[in-house]
Design a protein around this motif. Structure first.
Motif, PDB file in Angstrom:
ATOM      1  N   THR A   1      25.668 -67.647 -83.195  1.00 13.51           N
ATOM      2  CA  THR A   1      26.585 -67.443 -82.022  1.00 13.51           C
ATOM      3  C   THR A   1      28.017 -67.324 -82.752  1.00 13.51           C
ATOM      4  N   ASP A   2      28.936 -67.244 -81.792  1.00 11.11           N
ATOM      5  CA  ASP A   2      30.364 -67.144 -82.224  1.00 11.11           C
ATOM      6  C   ASP A   2      30.880 -68.670 -82.434  1.00 11.11           C
ATOM      7  N   LEU A   3      30.045 -69.616 -82.080  1.00 15.41           N
ATOM      8  CA  LEU A   3      30.661 -71.046 -82.314  1.00 15.41           C
ATOM      9  C   LEU A   3      30.371 -71.667 -83.715  1.00 15.41           C
ATOM     10  N   ASP A   4      31.076 -72.702 -84.159  1.00 18.73           N
ATOM     11  CA  ASP A   4      30.715 -73.449 -85.446  1.00 18.73           C
ATOM     12  C   ASP A   4      29.377 -73.886 -85.210  1.00 18.73           C
ATOM     13  N   PRO A   5      28.485 -73.796 -86.026  1.00 19.63           N
ATOM     14  CA  PRO A   5      26.943 -74.334 -85.805  1.00 19.63           C
ATOM     15  C   PRO A   5      27.102 -75.856 -85.564  1.00 19.63           C
TER      16      PRO A   5
ATOM     17  N   SER B   1      28.082 -78.214 -78.094  1.00 15.50           N
ATOM     18  CA  SER B   1      27.144 -77.244 -77.188  1.00 15.50           C
ATOM     19  C   SER B   1      26.042 -76.860 -77.794  1.00 15.50           C
ATOM     20  N   LEU B   2      25.906 -76.935 -79.349  1.00 20.70           N
ATOM     21  CA  LEU B   2      24.846 -76.475 -79.984  1.00 20.70           C
ATOM     22  C   LEU B   2      23.926 -77.294 -80.224  1.00 20.70           C
ATOM     23  N   SER B   3      24.167 -78.662 -79.953  1.00 18.26           N
ATOM     24  CA  SER B   3      23.405 -79.811 -80.321  1.00 18.26           C
ATOM     25  C   SER B   3      21.822 -79.777 -80.029  1.00 18.26           C
TER      26      SER B   3
ATOM     27  N   ILE C   1      18.326 -64.452 -82.930  1.00 18.16           N
ATOM     28  CA  ILE C   1      18.837 -64.298 -81.568  1.00 18.16           C
ATOM     29  C   ILE C   1      20.453 -64.255 -81.717  1.00 18.16           C
ATOM     30  N   LEU C   2      21.134 -63.053 -81.302  1.00 17.98           N
ATOM     31  CA  LEU C   2      22.483 -63.061 -81.485  1.00 17.98           C
ATOM     32  C   LEU C   2      22.979 -63.138 -79.992  1.00 17.98           C
ATOM     33  N   SER C   3      23.817 -64.208 -79.989  1.00 18.40           N
ATOM     34  CA  SER C   3      24.288 -64.371 -78.515  1.00 18.40           C
ATOM     35  C   SER C   3      25.675 -64.985 -78.606  1.00 18.40           C
ATOM     36  N   ILE C   4      26.721 -64.451 -77.635  1.00 19.67           N
ATOM     37  CA  ILE C   4      27.889 -65.043 -77.373  1.00 19.67           C
ATOM     38  C   ILE C   4      27.706 -66.499 -76.673  1.00 19.67           C
ATOM     39  N   ALA C   5      28.504 -67.419 -76.881  1.00 24.86           N
ATOM     40  CA  ALA C   5      28.353 -68.671 -76.341  1.00 24.86           C
ATOM     41  C   ALA C   5      28.358 -68.574 -74.832  1.00 24.86           C
ATOM     42  N   GLU C   6      28.943 -67.851 -74.283  1.00 25.83           N
ATOM     43  CA  GLU C   6      29.004 -67.871 -72.680  1.00 25.83           C
ATOM     44  C   GLU C   6      27.229 -67.603 -72.208  1.00 25.83           C
ATOM     45  N   LYS C   7      26.413 -66.952 -73.025  1.00 25.49           N
ATOM     46  CA  LYS C   7      24.973 -66.762 -72.466  1.00 25.49           C
ATOM     47  C   LYS C   7      24.492 -68.041 -72.775  1.00 25.49           C
ATOM     48  N   LEU C   8      24.836 -69.004 -73.474  1.00 24.63           N
ATOM     49  CA  LEU C   8      23.897 -70.258 -73.785  1.00 24.63           C
ATOM     50  C   LEU C   8      23.945 -70.971 -72.567  1.00 24.63           C
ATOM     51  N   ASN C   9      22.690 -71.656 -72.382  1.00 21.33           N
ATOM     52  CA  ASN C   9      22.501 -72.452 -71.248  1.00 21.33           C
ATOM     53  C   ASN C   9      22.430 -71.767 -69.938  1.00 21.33           C
ATOM     54  N   SER C  10      22.046 -70.482 -69.953  1.00 17.16           N
ATOM     55  CA  SER C  10      21.694 -69.775 -68.783  1.00 17.16           C
ATOM     56  C   SER C  10      20.320 -69.221 -68.861  1.00 17.16           C
ATOM     57  N   VAL C  11      19.807 -68.862 -67.570  1.00 17.37           N
ATOM     58  CA  VAL C  11      18.399 -68.720 -67.296  1.00 17.37           C
ATOM     59  C   VAL C  11      18.316 -67.270 -66.301  1.00 17.37           C
ATOM     60  N   GLN C  12      17.448 -66.508 -66.784  1.00 15.81           N
ATOM     61  CA  GLN C  12      17.114 -65.392 -66.152  1.00 15.81           C
ATOM     62  C   GLN C  12      15.545 -65.551 -65.512  1.00 15.81           C
ATOM     63  N   LYS C  13      15.119 -64.444 -64.903  1.00 15.66           N
ATOM     64  CA  LYS C  13      13.938 -64.899 -64.048  1.00 15.66           C
ATOM     65  C   LYS C  13      12.506 -64.524 -64.790  1.00 15.66           C
ATOM     66  N   MET C  14      12.657 -63.778 -66.076  1.00 13.59           N
ATOM     67  CA  MET C  14      11.689 -63.568 -66.932  1.00 13.59           C
ATOM     68  C   MET C  14      11.660 -64.140 -68.169  1.00 13.59           C
ATOM     69  N   LYS C  15      10.681 -64.748 -68.726  1.00 16.17           N
ATOM     70  CA  LYS C  15      10.687 -65.434 -69.918  1.00 16.17           C
ATOM     71  C   LYS C  15      10.365 -64.127 -71.148  1.00 16.17           C
ATOM     72  N   VAL C  16      11.034 -64.278 -72.119  1.00 21.80           N
ATOM     73  CA  VAL C  16      10.644 -63.387 -73.571  1.00 21.80           C
ATOM     74  C   VAL C  16       9.644 -64.523 -74.322  1.00 21.80           C
ATOM     75  N   CYS C  17      10.286 -65.493 -74.615  1.00 27.88           N
ATOM     76  CA  CYS C  17       9.718 -66.515 -75.658  1.00 27.88           C
ATOM     77  C   CYS C  17      10.505 -67.977 -75.509  1.00 27.88           C
ATOM     78  N   SER C  18       9.551 -68.873 -75.823  1.00 26.41           N
ATOM     79  CA  SER C  18      10.270 -70.295 -76.181  1.00 26.41           C
ATOM     80  C   SER C  18      11.183 -70.065 -77.210  1.00 26.41           C
ATOM     81  N   LEU C  19      12.206 -71.255 -77.325  1.00 28.82           N
ATOM     82  CA  LEU C  19      13.240 -71.316 -78.556  1.00 28.82           C
ATOM     83  C   LEU C  19      12.425 -71.694 -79.654  1.00 28.82           C
TER      84      LEU C  19
END
Length: 247
Positions: free
Chosen positions: A228-232, A236-238, A202-220
């Motif tokens: 992400t664009d953050l250091d691993p 916030s990635l813990s 999954i490729l995601s900018i940090a701003e999208k982390l810890n947000s939720v939409q209505k429909m589930k694709v899959c569990s983590l």
């Protein structure tokens, strides 16, 4: 909340999630849908959004070749640079759509020997122009909201392949709710993509982390990598680090 604040919130949500619904914005901002419609009409008249039935679309997502419009482009380039290291010679790779995947397609090494499947005509064009890899476009009904192929025909084609790595963008991601989206048809396509893949990133900018939409694709835990664009090791990635390999 002032009109300017509402409209700034709407534009930010569009930049993050590419699409907003008037009904959702009405709840989030605690105003009537009529007020939201007026805001969207004004934003559309000013050229900031694309008004559609029931909501609006991001201009940067709809016109990704106009590079000045792309939201958080530097962060997406950084993600693409990390993600390209997941691709090895001889792999069969399945790519989704979106501006981050376009950035990735633009930096695939010309010498890389791979087979790429993709549901995105835009990603397919970039790959075909910049690499010598085999590129196979999975076709179906074109979604104007996402510029990707959707529908049962696409799901049937995906059921007939097996790939080493799936590269997907996302609208929202959280430790508790996993990968979520707001478009039912897109959710079904993403589920089919994950099913036919040995590993998924999954490729995601940090701003999208810890947000939720209505429909589930899959569990983590269905995901192999989070890029992400953050250091691993960022704090916030813990929570994600305990479930998935963060790149």
């Amino acid at each position: 909340m002032l009109k300017e604040e509402r409209q700034a919130f709407i534009v930010h949500q569009l930049n993050l999630h590419n699409k907003v619904l008037s009904s959702d914005l009405s709840i989030q901002l605690n105003v009537s849908e009529d007020t939201i419609r007026r805001d969207l009409n004004e934003l559309a008249e000013n050229g900031q959004v694309l008004k559609v039935y029931g909501g609006a679309l991001s201009k940067s997502f709809q016109y990704p070749f106009q590079e000045n419009n792309i939201y958080a482009r530097d962060a997406k380039k950084q993600i693409a640079t990390k993600a390209v290291n997941l691709i090895q010679n001889g792999m069969t790779v399945l790519a989704g759509g979106g501006t981050t995947l376009l950035e990735l397609a633009r930096i695939i090494p010309e010498s890389l020997q791979c087979t790429f499947f993709t549901i995105s005509p835009l990603v397919a064009l970039e790959l075909a122009e910049r690499t010598h890899a085999d590129v196979i476009l999975i076709g179906g009904k074109l979604s104007r909201n996402t510029n990707t192929s959707i529908g049962s025909q696409v799901i049937n084609q995906l059921s007939e392949i097996r790939v080493d790595l799936c590269l997907l963008g996302t609208n929202s991601l959280s430790v508790e709710d996993g990968v979520t989206d707001s478009d039912w048809e897109v959710v079904q396509i993403k589920k089919a993509m994950i099913r036919c893949s040995t590993k998924t990133a999954i490729l995601s900018i940090a701003e999208k982390l810890n947000s939720v939409q209505k429909m589930k694709v899959c569990s983590l835990n269905a995901i192999s990598y989070l890029v992400t664009d953050l250091d691993p090791k960022h704090i916030s990635l813990s929570g994600f680090n305990k479930v998935v390999e963060v790149v």
